[in-house]
Design an enzyme around this catalytic site. Structure first.
Site, PDB file in Angstrom:
ATOM      1  N   ASP A 182       0.953  -1.434  -0.028  1.00 29.00           N
ATOM      2  CA  ASP A 182       0.362  -0.242  -0.083  1.00 29.00           C
ATOM      3  C   ASP A 182       1.537   0.820  -0.333  1.00 29.00           C
ATOM      4  O   ASP A 182       0.798   2.023   0.897  1.00 29.00           O
ATOM      5  CB  ASP A 182      -0.863   0.179   2.068  1.00 29.00           C
ATOM      6  CG  ASP A 182      -2.261   1.110   1.212  1.00 29.00           C
ATOM      7  OD1 ASP A 182      -2.515   1.415   0.131  1.00 29.00           O
ATOM      8  OD2 ASP A 182      -2.171   1.193   2.447  1.00 29.00           O
TER       9      ASP A 182
ATOM     10  N   ASP B   9       3.817   2.000   7.906  1.00 31.21           N
ATOM     11  CA  ASP B   9       1.888   0.905   8.012  1.00 31.21           C
ATOM     12  C   ASP B   9       2.671  -0.077   6.532  1.00 31.21           C
ATOM     13  O   ASP B   9       1.430  -0.106   5.482  1.00 31.21           O
ATOM     14  CB  ASP B   9       1.459   2.326   7.597  1.00 31.21           C
ATOM     15  CG  ASP B   9      -0.129   1.542   7.352  1.00 31.21           C
ATOM     16  OD1 ASP B   9       0.022   0.735   8.031  1.00 31.21           O
ATOM     17  OD2 ASP B   9      -1.098   2.267   7.719  1.00 31.21           O
TER      18      ASP B   9
ATOM     19  N   ASN C  86       2.074   6.446   3.671  1.00 31.92           N
ATOM     20  CA  ASN C  86       2.283   5.978   4.117  1.00 31.92           C
ATOM     21  C   ASN C  86       4.549   6.337   4.260  1.00 31.92           C
ATOM     22  O   ASN C  86       4.897   5.169   4.064  1.00 31.92           O
ATOM     23  CB  ASN C  86       2.221   4.612   4.057  1.00 31.92           C
ATOM     24  CG  ASN C  86       0.751   4.144   4.102  1.00 31.92           C
ATOM     25  OD1 ASN C  86       0.196   4.870   5.342  1.00 31.92           O
ATOM     26  ND2 ASN C  86       0.120   3.223   3.021  1.00 31.92           N
TER      27      ASN C  86
END
Length: 322
Positions: free
Chosen positions: A195, A211, A200
């Protein structure tokens, strides 16, 4: 314990259960899937605590995320490592798994800064070198067709799509799913961040990747395409810059560029289904008031149509770039 009842007293008690004292600054951070809080300990500094949503990951799956982080740090990838107490990094309090990280003092990553993009590319190359050797066992992989079938079922059974739009919406959705599955042909998978978007990543004399909650097996380009935005020429410049850094560490398979639009389609569909599935969580109506309205679903019908056109267009290519 009720996941929605993580009051300050409960959070403080959870931290005390691992001998970590909350002295000031307890503040909820923007996170919807999990519950994340920042605080300060006078003795040990600033920390971020993450309480994992029950039923999403098992202890073994969370531990696998942490083990990947420790392996990445050994491979000189800039990541924040979870706090370890008595050889443990995954803790439980009243039936909820949680973990704690030292807070990273840094600023937001700038997606329009080419120097930062090149540095991110280098870090992703290192990450993927480690990911090529690190297998996810507890997080069983699921085919794209199965994932999209689950997302479709959620939308069919739980979304408040107006009756007058429903037939057109699912006709378009089914066409997009079918085309995506046809085009999503992966030659090689590695363990990824999963992701990798600007929220992030932090910058402190280089990028910090945060993360890894969605770490997964997939193609290398999955960790790159969310950095691309703007016109086709702008995306080519961004991609070329990322790969300049990336290929200082490892070779990139140019065939994976054809996966960018299928990956975008997958994200569009899964995002709609995720919001739908989480709509009973009080945090979601409060933070996404525009969702699940007739106007939203009308707009999404247009998004599906546009994405299907993108899938049928030629993919990004660097062969004529530069």
């Amino acid at each position: 314990m009720d996941y929605y009842a993580l009051t300050p007293d409960v959070i403080i008690d959870a931290m005390m259960s691992i001998d970590l004292h909350v002295d000031s600054g307890l503040m909820a951070l923007n996170s919807y899937e999990n519950r994340v809080y920042r605080f300060k300990s006078e003795q040990e500094g600033a920390f971020v605590a993450k309480f994992y949503r029950p039923g999403r990951w098992s202890q073994a799956q969370i531990q696998e995320e942490h083990d990947f982080l420790f392996a990445l740090a050994k491979g000189k990838v800039r990541v924040a490592l979870p706090l370890v107490r008595e050889q443990q990094s995954v803790f439980s309090f009243n039936g909820i798994w949680f973990a704690v990280w030292p807070a990273v003092a840094a600023r937001q990553f700038e997606t329009d800064n080419l120097d930062q993009l090149a540095a991110l590319g280098e870090q992703l190359g290192r990450l993927h070198n480690v990911g090529e050797q690190f297998s996810l066992v507890a997080r069983a992989s699921q085919s794209v067709s199965d994932k999209l079938a689950v997302a479709r079922e959620v939308l069919m059974t739980k979304a408040a799509i107006p009756a007058k739009l429903k037939d057109a919406f699912f006709t378009q959705l089914d066409a997009l799913i079918a085309r995506t599955c046809d085009l999503y042909v992966v030659n090689n998978t590695i363990t990824l961040h999963g992701d990798c978007h600007a929220s992030n990543i932090l910058w402190q004399d280089g990028p910090y990747l945060l993360d890894f909650d969605d770490c997964a097996q997939g193609p290398a380009v999955q960790d790159m395409w969310l950095m691309l935005s703007g016109s086709r020429q702008e995306q080519l410049l961004q991609l070329d810059t990322l790969l300049d850094g990336y290929e200082q560490e490892r070779e990139f398979d140019r065939r994976e560029l054809a996966l960018i639009e299928p990956l975008r389609a997958i994200r569009i569909i899964n995002y709609m289904a995720w919001l739908t599935a989480r709509w009973l969580d009080p945090a979601f109506p409060a933070n996404f008031p525009w969702f699940n309205t007739p106007d939203y679903w009308q707009q999404q019908l247009g998004v599906l149509q546009e994405q299907l056109q993108q899938l049928n267009a030629p993919p990004l290519s660097l062969t004529s770039w530069g």
